[in-house]
Structure formats: structure tokens, C-alpha cells
Write a protein that holds these residues in place. Structure first.
Motif, PDB file in Angstrom:
ATOM      1  N   UNK A   1       0.854  -1.186   0.000  1.00  0.00           N
ATOM      2  CA  UNK A   1       0.000   0.000   0.000  1.00  0.00           C
ATOM      3  C   UNK A   1       0.890   1.235   0.000  1.00  0.00           C
ATOM      4  N   UNK A   2       0.424   2.261  -0.651  1.00  0.00           N
ATOM      5  CA  UNK A   2       1.126   3.555  -0.633  1.00  0.00           C
ATOM      6  C   UNK A   2       0.252   4.530   0.147  1.00  0.00           C
ATOM      7  N   UNK A   3       0.846   5.533   0.712  1.00  0.00           N
ATOM      8  CA  UNK A   3       0.075   6.487   1.512  1.00  0.00           C
ATOM      9  C   UNK A   3      -0.994   7.189   0.694  1.00  0.00           C
ATOM     10  N   UNK A   4      -0.859   7.207  -0.631  1.00  0.00           N
ATOM     11  CA  UNK A   4      -1.870   7.846  -1.474  1.00  0.00           C
ATOM     12  C   UNK A   4      -2.850   6.834  -2.101  1.00  0.00           C
ATOM     13  N   UNK A   5      -2.859   5.593  -1.615  1.00  0.00           N
ATOM     14  CA  UNK A   5      -3.804   4.592  -2.119  1.00  0.00           C
ATOM     15  C   UNK A   5      -5.221   4.985  -1.696  1.00  0.00           C
ATOM     16  N   UNK A   6      -6.178   5.031  -2.628  1.00  0.00           N
ATOM     17  CA  UNK A   6      -7.566   5.349  -2.260  1.00  0.00           C
ATOM     18  C   UNK A   6      -8.116   4.301  -1.285  1.00  0.00           C
TER      19      UNK A   6
END
Length: 154
Positions: free
Chosen positions: A105-110
Motif C-alpha cells: 500500500x502507498x500512503x496515497x492509495x484510495x
């Protein structure tokens, strides 16, 4: 809304990717944890090792493969075989236990994508920043707790 809105868990214990599995397991057992994050020589996230990934590697490949053996009851007392596989695996670098297709997961994942990825995961998922550095882990429980809190606040 993205994953930044959640208060995900802190980063797990982090060790160099070339740390021997034996040392990783020792730390997991001592600290009573199920996951260890690995970092590359540049400090970026290199994978997550779990007790499950280690256990998976010590059973015969014929049971691990897709459409493989459904049970191993016919083997009987297989302690010598398990120990042989165990001793072989614990001498490898921890990076050998990381699957190539690990979900990240990335911090900008919806949030909807986050929920989907967690629903397909068998454990917590690592969360990295835009530069690939581990910032924490997110569990299904944490996601459901966030949604529960949001529903109560609405």
C-alpha cells in the motif's frame, strides 16, 4: 479519501534484507511478533517476512504448489524431514522468504482500493511513502475500526 486519513500501525521491526532467516526467527520469537520488515541497502522497504512464510517454506513443495497435495497425512512422522527443511531455510537470507508479488500500500492509495487489497490479504499490509520507505502497516482490523469510527461520527 486516501490511506493518509487512517492512523495505521507503526512500522514493524525492520532488519536488513540479507539478515539470515535464523536471526529473523530468533527476533520474532523473542519479541513475540509475526512479521518483520526487510530493508534494502538504501533503506527502502524490501519486503515483509512472516512466521507463515517461514512455515510455508519448510513443508514439501508438492504441498505448496497450486493444485498440489491436499494433505500430508501419509508421510507419518516427518520430523526429520521438517528439521532438514528448517535447517536449510534458516541459513538463507531473509529476502528469500519474500514473495515477488507482495501486496504493497502507498500512503496515497484510495480507501476503496485499500479495502479491496486488505480483503484479499491474509495478513497486514505494509504502507510505504512516495519514496518507498516503510511508514507502517495496516491490518484489516485497523481498516474496520476506522470505518466504524467514521460511521459513528456521521
Amino acid at each position: 479519501m486516501t490511506l493518509r486519513a487512517l492512523a495505521f500501525g507503526p512500522s514493524p521491526l525492520s532488519l536488513a534484507a540479507d539478515t539470515p532467516v535464523r536471526e529473523v526467527l530468533r527476533r520474532m520469537l523473542e519479541e513475540r511478533i509475526n512479521h518483520v520488515a526487510l530493508r534494502g541497502t538504501d533503506g527502502r522497504f524490501a519486503g515483509l517476512v512472516s512466521v507463515q512464510s517461514l512455515l510455508n517454506r519448510i513443508i514439501p513443495a508438492s504441498a505448496r504448489m497450486e493444485h498440489g497435495l491436499a494433505d500430508l497425512a501419509f508421510v507419518g512422522d516427518a520430523l526429520p524431514m521438517l528439521l532438514a527443511h528448517f535447517n536449510e531455510v534458516v541459513e538463507q537470507p531473509a529476502s528469500a522468504l519474500v514473495s515477488e508479488a507482495g501486496t504493497l500500500l502507498r500512503t496515497d492509495t484510495p480507501l476503496m482500493e485499500t479495502a479491496l487489497m486488505l480483503s484479499r490479504s491474509q495478513g497486514p499490509l505494509p504502507v510505504v511513502d512516495a519514496d518507498g520507505f516503510l511508514v507502517g502497516v495496516l491490518s484489516s482490523r485497523a481498516m474496520l475500526g476506522f470505518l466504524s469510527h467514521q460511521a459513528e461520527s456521521a
